[in-house]
Design a protein around this motif. Sequence first.
Motif, PDB file in Angstrom:
ATOM      1  N   ASP A  52       0.845  -1.195   0.000  1.00 36.17           N
ATOM      2  CA  ASP A  52       0.000   0.000   0.000  1.00 36.17           C
ATOM      3  C   ASP A  52       0.880   1.245   0.000  1.00 36.17           C
ATOM      4  N   SER A  53       2.140   1.093  -0.362  1.00 33.83           N
ATOM      5  CA  SER A  53       3.108   2.176  -0.200  1.00 33.83           C
ATOM      6  C   SER A  53       3.361   2.918  -1.508  1.00 33.83           C
ATOM      7  N   GLY A  54       2.953   4.173  -1.550  1.00 37.00           N
ATOM      8  CA  GLY A  54       3.232   5.002  -2.723  1.00 37.00           C
ATOM      9  C   GLY A  54       2.343   4.672  -3.907  1.00 37.00           C
ATOM     10  N   ALA A 104      13.754   9.037   7.244  1.00 34.11           N
ATOM     11  CA  ALA A 104      13.511   9.567   8.591  1.00 34.11           C
ATOM     12  C   ALA A 104      14.065   8.609   9.647  1.00 34.11           C
ATOM     13  N   GLU A 105      13.913   7.304   9.401  1.00 29.24           N
ATOM     14  CA  GLU A 105      14.427   6.311  10.361  1.00 29.24           C
ATOM     15  C   GLU A 105      15.948   6.388  10.469  1.00 29.24           C
ATOM     16  N   ASN A 106      16.590   6.629   9.349  1.00 28.74           N
ATOM     17  CA  ASN A 106      18.045   6.753   9.354  1.00 28.74           C
ATOM     18  C   ASN A 106      18.481   7.933  10.226  1.00 28.74           C
ATOM     19  N   TYR A 124       8.819  -5.817  15.161  1.00 28.28           N
ATOM     20  CA  TYR A 124       9.799  -5.162  14.302  1.00 28.28           C
ATOM     21  C   TYR A 124       9.143  -4.713  13.006  1.00 28.28           C
ATOM     22  N   PHE A 125       9.686  -3.690  12.381  1.00 28.15           N
ATOM     23  CA  PHE A 125       9.470  -3.501  10.956  1.00 28.15           C
ATOM     24  C   PHE A 125      10.842  -3.571  10.291  1.00 28.15           C
ATOM     25  N   THR A 126      10.858  -4.083   9.059  1.00 29.83           N
ATOM     26  CA  THR A 126      12.127  -4.414   8.391  1.00 29.83           C
ATOM     27  C   THR A 126      13.126  -3.254   8.371  1.00 29.83           C
ATOM     28  N   VAL A 186       0.059  -1.983  13.534  1.00 30.05           N
ATOM     29  CA  VAL A 186       1.332  -2.693  13.354  1.00 30.05           C
ATOM     30  C   VAL A 186       1.317  -3.569  12.097  1.00 30.05           C
ATOM     31  N   ASN A 187       2.148  -3.187  11.173  1.00 27.34           N
ATOM     32  CA  ASN A 187       2.226  -3.813   9.861  1.00 27.34           C
ATOM     33  C   ASN A 187       2.484  -5.313   9.966  1.00 27.34           C
ATOM     34  N   MET A 188       3.593  -5.683  10.626  1.00 27.25           N
ATOM     35  CA  MET A 188       4.019  -7.086  10.603  1.00 27.25           C
ATOM     36  C   MET A 188       3.105  -7.993  11.435  1.00 27.25           C
ATOM     37  N   THR A 218       3.096   5.757  10.386  1.00 25.20           N
ATOM     38  CA  THR A 218       2.810   5.435   8.993  1.00 25.20           C
ATOM     39  C   THR A 218       1.325   5.142   8.716  1.00 25.20           C
ATOM     40  N   ARG A 219       0.667   4.436   9.644  1.00 25.14           N
ATOM     41  CA  ARG A 219      -0.759   4.101   9.436  1.00 25.14           C
ATOM     42  C   ARG A 219      -1.610   4.537  10.622  1.00 25.14           C
ATOM     43  N   VAL A 220      -1.372   5.744  11.084  1.00 24.80           N
ATOM     44  CA  VAL A 220      -2.061   6.224  12.295  1.00 24.80           C
ATOM     45  C   VAL A 220      -3.559   6.402  12.079  1.00 24.80           C
ATOM     46  N   MET A 255       7.479   9.157   9.691  1.00 23.11           N
ATOM     47  CA  MET A 255       6.303   8.965   8.852  1.00 23.11           C
ATOM     48  C   MET A 255       6.720   8.570   7.441  1.00 23.11           C
ATOM     49  N   SER A 256       6.120   7.484   6.964  1.00 21.00           N
ATOM     50  CA  SER A 256       6.178   7.183   5.544  1.00 21.00           C
ATOM     51  C   SER A 256       4.843   7.655   4.981  1.00 21.00           C
ATOM     52  N   SER A 257       4.828   8.813   4.385  1.00 22.62           N
ATOM     53  CA  SER A 257       3.534   9.376   3.962  1.00 22.62           C
ATOM     54  C   SER A 257       3.019   8.730   2.682  1.00 22.62           C
ATOM     55  N   GLU A 382       5.499 -11.771   0.530  1.00 20.45           N
ATOM     56  CA  GLU A 382       5.823 -12.617   1.681  1.00 20.45           C
ATOM     57  C   GLU A 382       6.018 -11.765   2.921  1.00 20.45           C
ATOM     58  N   ARG A 383       5.456 -12.173   4.057  1.00 23.73           N
ATOM     59  CA  ARG A 383       5.780 -11.539   5.328  1.00 23.73           C
ATOM     60  C   ARG A 383       5.967 -12.671   6.330  1.00 23.73           C
ATOM     61  N   GLY A 384       7.114 -13.297   6.253  1.00 24.35           N
ATOM     62  CA  GLY A 384       7.409 -14.432   7.125  1.00 24.35           C
ATOM     63  C   GLY A 384       8.901 -14.519   7.330  1.00 24.35           C
ATOM     64  N   VAL A 405       1.282 -14.346   3.873  1.00 23.35           N
ATOM     65  CA  VAL A 405       1.275 -13.666   2.570  1.00 23.35           C
ATOM     66  C   VAL A 405       0.350 -12.461   2.719  1.00 23.35           C
ATOM     67  N   ARG A 406       0.857 -11.300   2.335  1.00 27.41           N
ATOM     68  CA  ARG A 406       0.088 -10.074   2.524  1.00 27.41           C
ATOM     69  C   ARG A 406      -0.558  -9.638   1.219  1.00 27.41           C
ATOM     70  N   LEU A 407      -1.882  -9.500   1.262  1.00 26.61           N
ATOM     71  CA  LEU A 407      -2.626  -8.897   0.151  1.00 26.61           C
ATOM     72  C   LEU A 407      -2.908  -7.473   0.584  1.00 26.61           C
TER      73      LEU A 407
HETATM   74  N1  F0G Z   1       7.360   1.886   8.974  1.00 27.75           N
HETATM   75  C1  F0G Z   1       6.346   1.095   8.581  1.00 27.75           C
HETATM   76  C2  F0G Z   1       5.377   0.609   9.595  1.00 27.75           C
HETATM   77  C3  F0G Z   1       6.215   0.732   7.233  1.00 27.75           C
HETATM   78  O1  F0G Z   1       5.211  -0.058   6.876  1.00 27.75           O
HETATM   79  C4  F0G Z   1       7.160   1.206   6.297  1.00 27.75           C
HETATM   80  C5  F0G Z   1       7.072   0.817   4.898  1.00 27.75           C
HETATM   81  C6  F0G Z   1       8.199   2.027   6.752  1.00 27.75           C
HETATM   82  C7  F0G Z   1       8.257   2.350   8.099  1.00 27.75           C
HETATM   83  C8  F0G Z   1       9.266   2.542   5.831  1.00 27.75           C
HETATM   84  O2  F0G Z   1       8.764   3.524   5.032  1.00 27.75           O
HETATM   85  O3  F0G Z   1       8.904   2.561   2.730  1.00 27.75           O
HETATM   86  O4  F0G Z   1       8.576   4.990   3.096  1.00 27.75           O
HETATM   87  O5  F0G Z   1      10.752   3.949   3.571  1.00 27.75           O
HETATM   88  N2  F0G Z   1       6.364  -0.139   4.483  1.00 27.75           N
HETATM   89  C9  F0G Z   1       6.163  -0.549   3.110  1.00 27.75           C
HETATM   90  C10 F0G Z   1       5.331  -1.810   3.077  1.00 27.75           C
HETATM   91  C11 F0G Z   1       7.393  -0.616   2.283  1.00 27.75           C
HETATM   92  O6  F0G Z   1       5.152  -2.342   1.972  1.00 27.75           O
HETATM   93  O7  F0G Z   1       4.845  -2.238   4.099  1.00 27.75           O
HETATM   94  P1  F0G Z   1       9.276   3.759   3.513  1.00 27.75           P
END
Ligand code: F0G
Length: 459
Positions: A52-54, A104-106, A124-126, A186-188, A218-220, A255-257, A382-384, A405-407
């Motif tokens: 759902d990103s971008g 921003a995380e960096n 965690y997020f990747t 939470v994404n994961m 990111t998904r507030v 924020m990942s907008s 894949e999210r595993g 598996v994420r749809l």
């Molecule tokens: N934090 C969360 C919770 C995210 O889901 C993402 C990105 C990021 C940080 C990083 O942001 O991609 O703008 O650098 N998630 C995407 C996804 C890639 O497909 O879940 P980013």
Amino acid sequence: MTTLSWAEPYKIKMVELIKMTSREDRLRAIREAGYNTFLLRSEDVYIDLLTDSGVGAMSDRQWAGIMMGDEAYAGSRNFYHLRDTVEEYYSYKYTVPCHQGRGAENILSQLLISPGDYVPGNMYFTTTRLHQELAGATFVDVIIDEAHDAESEHPFKGNVDFDKLDALLDEVGAEKIPYICIATCVNMAGGQPISLENLKRLRRWCDEHGIMFVHDMTRVAENAYFIQRRENGYQNKTIREIVYEICALSDAATMSSKKDAMVNIGGFLAMNDARFYERACALVVVYEGLHTYGGMAGRDMEALAIGITESVQDDHIHARVGQVLYLGRKIRAADIPIVNPIGGHAVFLNATKMLPHIPQEHFPAQALSAALYVESGVRSMERGIVSAGRDKATGKNHRPKLELVRLTIPRRVYTQAHMDVTANAVEEVVKRRDEIKGLRFTYEPEMLRFFQARFEQID
Ligand code: F0G
């Protein structure tokens, strides 16, 4: 006023044509892509649920904002509009634009972490964890156990377990914990929300121990929707009010907008502390760009400022999450195991249950995602175990309990009929599940391996 139907509060003004491919085309494409859906060409995809990103559809107002871009190197009018919008809707006083969330995380990780530190988080997020590790920290998962259980119906699986947090504090001491990083929805975990009660308790905990509270926002808005539906006392509050209340509990945010705020590119680091802002401005020029654009074009900052205002409208979020729930319920009704409750941005298929003949070290979710593409042209992710990567100390694979598996549903892009096709595709692939084979790596990148790894089938 929110109605019972999740019907979209918009109509379509422009369309993008997509094409259906043949099964042979798709078999060739997935082999060429090393069974990794990230390596497919998007032209070979029919319905793209990779992320759902971008990939959201911008509104006519956002496109009008694109034309209002002030591309000055320094002090663009659009930057001030963005900064004021962030403060008005999200409470944070200072905004440092970044090219996307991981930018921003960096900056955040480099500024706050010293080698040997620990950063707790609600799963965690990747990219988030990688930036923490690159700065010398160890990530510690403090999410409640229910989050790791695909079957648990807990309404707030994103909640923090304070016993886990206190145990970490006792073990390493507050001076080794520069901040706690809390993601909303939470994404994961499957797009699972955190409650306001839990967030308020966390604020008190952070104050008590002098630890900073950083919000991955990111998904507030999707999180706010679940609070409105599920948490006592919030039924009559608007999404906008709830989003503000969530943000106001934290000290800073990444924020990942590209998600909630429906722009194709962009993000920011935001905070309330003037000194922290000054330090972030000094570092952003090294990696992203001047502090008034940080890797974003003026026009993109304008589209983002407008997207923020649209993302917190009740009708919008009701339709957005409503579409995800529609797909999830349809798949669940066919007796296919998914993560429950259905999350805010995606439906997560439980590959462990669907492919019991493939052991986790042969990547069942990766194999299922590839098979779903071959079956239907629907692209998932894949999210595993592949996404989880290796432990930085031992080099061994992390073995997450969730093998999914994420749809993922892009915002404002696909129709109800596309959701029906997707649900049918999942049913079809389930019928052929015995034919799905496990995979092994032919190429494994050292960092964020899921993006570019290549595989072959195990016979
Ligand atoms: N934090 C969360 C919770 C995210 O889901 C993402 C990105 C990021 C940080 C990083 O942001 O991609 O703008 O650098 N998630 C995407 C996804 C890639 O497909 O879940 P980013």
